[in-house]
Design a protein around this motif. Structure first.
Motif, PDB file in Angstrom:
ATOM      1  N   LYS A 142      -4.054   6.417   6.730  1.00  0.00           N
ATOM      2  CA  LYS A 142      -2.732   6.909   6.332  1.00  0.00           C
ATOM      3  C   LYS A 142      -2.332   6.431   4.951  1.00  0.00           C
ATOM      4  O   LYS A 142      -1.650   7.170   4.210  1.00  0.00           O
ATOM      5  CB  LYS A 142      -1.708   6.462   7.374  1.00  0.00           C
ATOM      6  CG  LYS A 142      -0.314   7.038   7.158  1.00  0.00           C
ATOM      7  CD  LYS A 142       0.618   6.597   8.262  1.00  0.00           C
ATOM      8  CE  LYS A 142       2.027   7.161   8.051  1.00  0.00           C
ATOM      9  NZ  LYS A 142       2.945   6.735   9.128  1.00  0.00           N
ATOM     10  N   TYR A 143      -2.722   5.210   4.576  1.00  0.00           N
ATOM     11  CA  TYR A 143      -2.305   4.631   3.298  1.00  0.00           C
ATOM     12  C   TYR A 143      -3.492   4.407   2.359  1.00  0.00           C
ATOM     13  O   TYR A 143      -3.523   3.432   1.615  1.00  0.00           O
ATOM     14  CB  TYR A 143      -1.582   3.299   3.532  1.00  0.00           C
ATOM     15  CG  TYR A 143      -0.344   3.422   4.369  1.00  0.00           C
ATOM     16  CD1 TYR A 143       0.858   3.847   3.815  1.00  0.00           C
ATOM     17  CD2 TYR A 143      -0.374   3.115   5.729  1.00  0.00           C
ATOM     18  CE1 TYR A 143       2.003   3.966   4.581  1.00  0.00           C
ATOM     19  CE2 TYR A 143       0.765   3.227   6.510  1.00  0.00           C
ATOM     20  CZ  TYR A 143       1.957   3.656   5.935  1.00  0.00           C
ATOM     21  OH  TYR A 143       3.079   3.771   6.698  1.00  0.00           O
ATOM     22  N   GLN A 148      -5.706   2.545  -3.060  1.00  0.00           N
ATOM     23  CA  GLN A 148      -6.540   2.716  -4.255  1.00  0.00           C
ATOM     24  C   GLN A 148      -5.720   2.533  -5.530  1.00  0.00           C
ATOM     25  O   GLN A 148      -6.198   1.945  -6.509  1.00  0.00           O
ATOM     26  CB  GLN A 148      -7.179   4.110  -4.233  1.00  0.00           C
ATOM     27  CG  GLN A 148      -8.136   4.333  -3.073  1.00  0.00           C
ATOM     28  CD  GLN A 148      -9.334   3.409  -3.142  1.00  0.00           C
ATOM     29  OE1 GLN A 148      -9.794   3.055  -4.221  1.00  0.00           O
ATOM     30  NE2 GLN A 148      -9.842   3.021  -1.985  1.00  0.00           N
ATOM     31  N   ILE A 149      -4.484   3.008  -5.537  1.00  0.00           N
ATOM     32  CA  ILE A 149      -3.621   2.830  -6.715  1.00  0.00           C
ATOM     33  C   ILE A 149      -3.331   1.352  -6.948  1.00  0.00           C
ATOM     34  O   ILE A 149      -3.363   0.858  -8.083  1.00  0.00           O
ATOM     35  CB  ILE A 149      -2.319   3.631  -6.538  1.00  0.00           C
ATOM     36  CG1 ILE A 149      -2.629   5.130  -6.523  1.00  0.00           C
ATOM     37  CG2 ILE A 149      -1.325   3.302  -7.643  1.00  0.00           C
ATOM     38  CD1 ILE A 149      -1.428   5.992  -6.200  1.00  0.00           C
ATOM     39  N   ALA A 150      -3.070   0.616  -5.863  1.00  0.00           N
ATOM     40  CA  ALA A 150      -2.836  -0.825  -6.002  1.00  0.00           C
ATOM     41  C   ALA A 150      -4.082  -1.538  -6.520  1.00  0.00           C
ATOM     42  O   ALA A 150      -3.982  -2.470  -7.327  1.00  0.00           O
ATOM     43  CB  ALA A 150      -2.406  -1.404  -4.657  1.00  0.00           C
ATOM     44  N   ALA A 151      -5.271  -1.102  -6.077  1.00  0.00           N
ATOM     45  CA  ALA A 151      -6.509  -1.713  -6.560  1.00  0.00           C
ATOM     46  C   ALA A 151      -6.706  -1.468  -8.056  1.00  0.00           C
ATOM     47  O   ALA A 151      -7.117  -2.366  -8.797  1.00  0.00           O
ATOM     48  CB  ALA A 151      -7.694  -1.155  -5.771  1.00  0.00           C
ATOM     49  N   VAL A 152      -6.380  -0.261  -8.518  1.00  0.00           N
ATOM     50  CA  VAL A 152      -6.503   0.045  -9.947  1.00  0.00           C
ATOM     51  C   VAL A 152      -5.518  -0.793 -10.763  1.00  0.00           C
ATOM     52  O   VAL A 152      -5.849  -1.315 -11.837  1.00  0.00           O
ATOM     53  CB  VAL A 152      -6.285   1.550 -10.184  1.00  0.00           C
ATOM     54  CG1 VAL A 152      -6.210   1.853 -11.683  1.00  0.00           C
ATOM     55  CG2 VAL A 152      -7.400   2.355  -9.550  1.00  0.00           C
TER      56      VAL A 152
END
Length: 212
Positions: A142-143, A148-152
């Motif tokens: 779901k998230y 992935q955005i937080a990892a970038v």
């Protein structure tokens, strides 16, 4: 009051004290160490709430990795904290008021989500799967895109921190590893051939007249 409630109040008090000392400590290194204590106290609170995965992640990731990176950056940059701490206590009441308003707004928004009597009951399969497995299923299904955005964003922050430590400074001394690897013996050592005997200089051999 049972043991769990008493431990919750103890860890919460330590967490609030450590968070206060993070912003009031004179030394930047001491502030970072108080932040480690705050993270550890928060992980203990998570453990009391039976969120073992979040507690271990907070210790391993933030205390074991992120805080070590912070300490390296603080020690490498050699920041003059005296300039940042000027008029700190003059603006502290306003900052405390703004922080209290933010805390009240967050409590008003998140209160419904933490209301235990209205929480949905878990199924038997979810109870048997455990907290960690259910959290992993939610996170990677779901998230997935927010993850992935937080990892970038974290990758960009790491690159920026490394770039700040590699800036050119007048008082810094560094070596180029590639030049050290390519060095040869002739670049470092120069052999000079010399005669085994030393001849008397010609000027010293000629003596003035009248002197023997």
């Amino acid at each position: 009051m049972n043991t769990t409630t008493a431990l919750f109040y103890v860890f919460s008090a330590v967490l609030l004290f450590a968070a206060f000392r993070v912003i009031t400590a004179r030394s930047t290194v001491h502030a970072a160490l108080f932040l480690v204590l705050a993270f550890f106290s928060a992980s203990c609170v998570w453990m009391l709430l039976k969120a073992e995965f979040l507690a271990i992640t907070l210790v391993l990731v933030y205390v074991g990795a992120v805080m070590v990176l912070f300490l390296f950056v603080v020690m490498m940059l050699d920041i003059n904290t005296d300039a940042f701490r000027q008029n700190f206590w003059r603006h502290f009441p306003v900052a405390g008021l703004i922080g209290a308003v933010i805390a009240l707004e967050m409590a008003a928004v998140l209160y419904q989500g933490f209301y235990v009597p209205e929480a949905p009951a878990l199924s038997e399969a979810a109870i048997q799967a455990g907290n960690t497995k259910m959290l992993g299923i939610e996170m990677y299904t779901k998230y997935l895109y927010p993850l992935q955005i937080a990892a970038v964003l974290l990758l960009v922050a790491i690159i920026a921190a490394i770039a700040l430590t590699l800036r050119r400074r007048k008082d810094s001394r560094a070596m180029n590893p590639s030049e050290q690897v390519r060095v040869k013996k002739a670049d470092r050592v120069r052999l000079v051939k010399m005669k085994p005997t030393i001849e008397t200089p010609a000027a010293a051999a000629v003596q003035p007249e009248g002197k023997q």
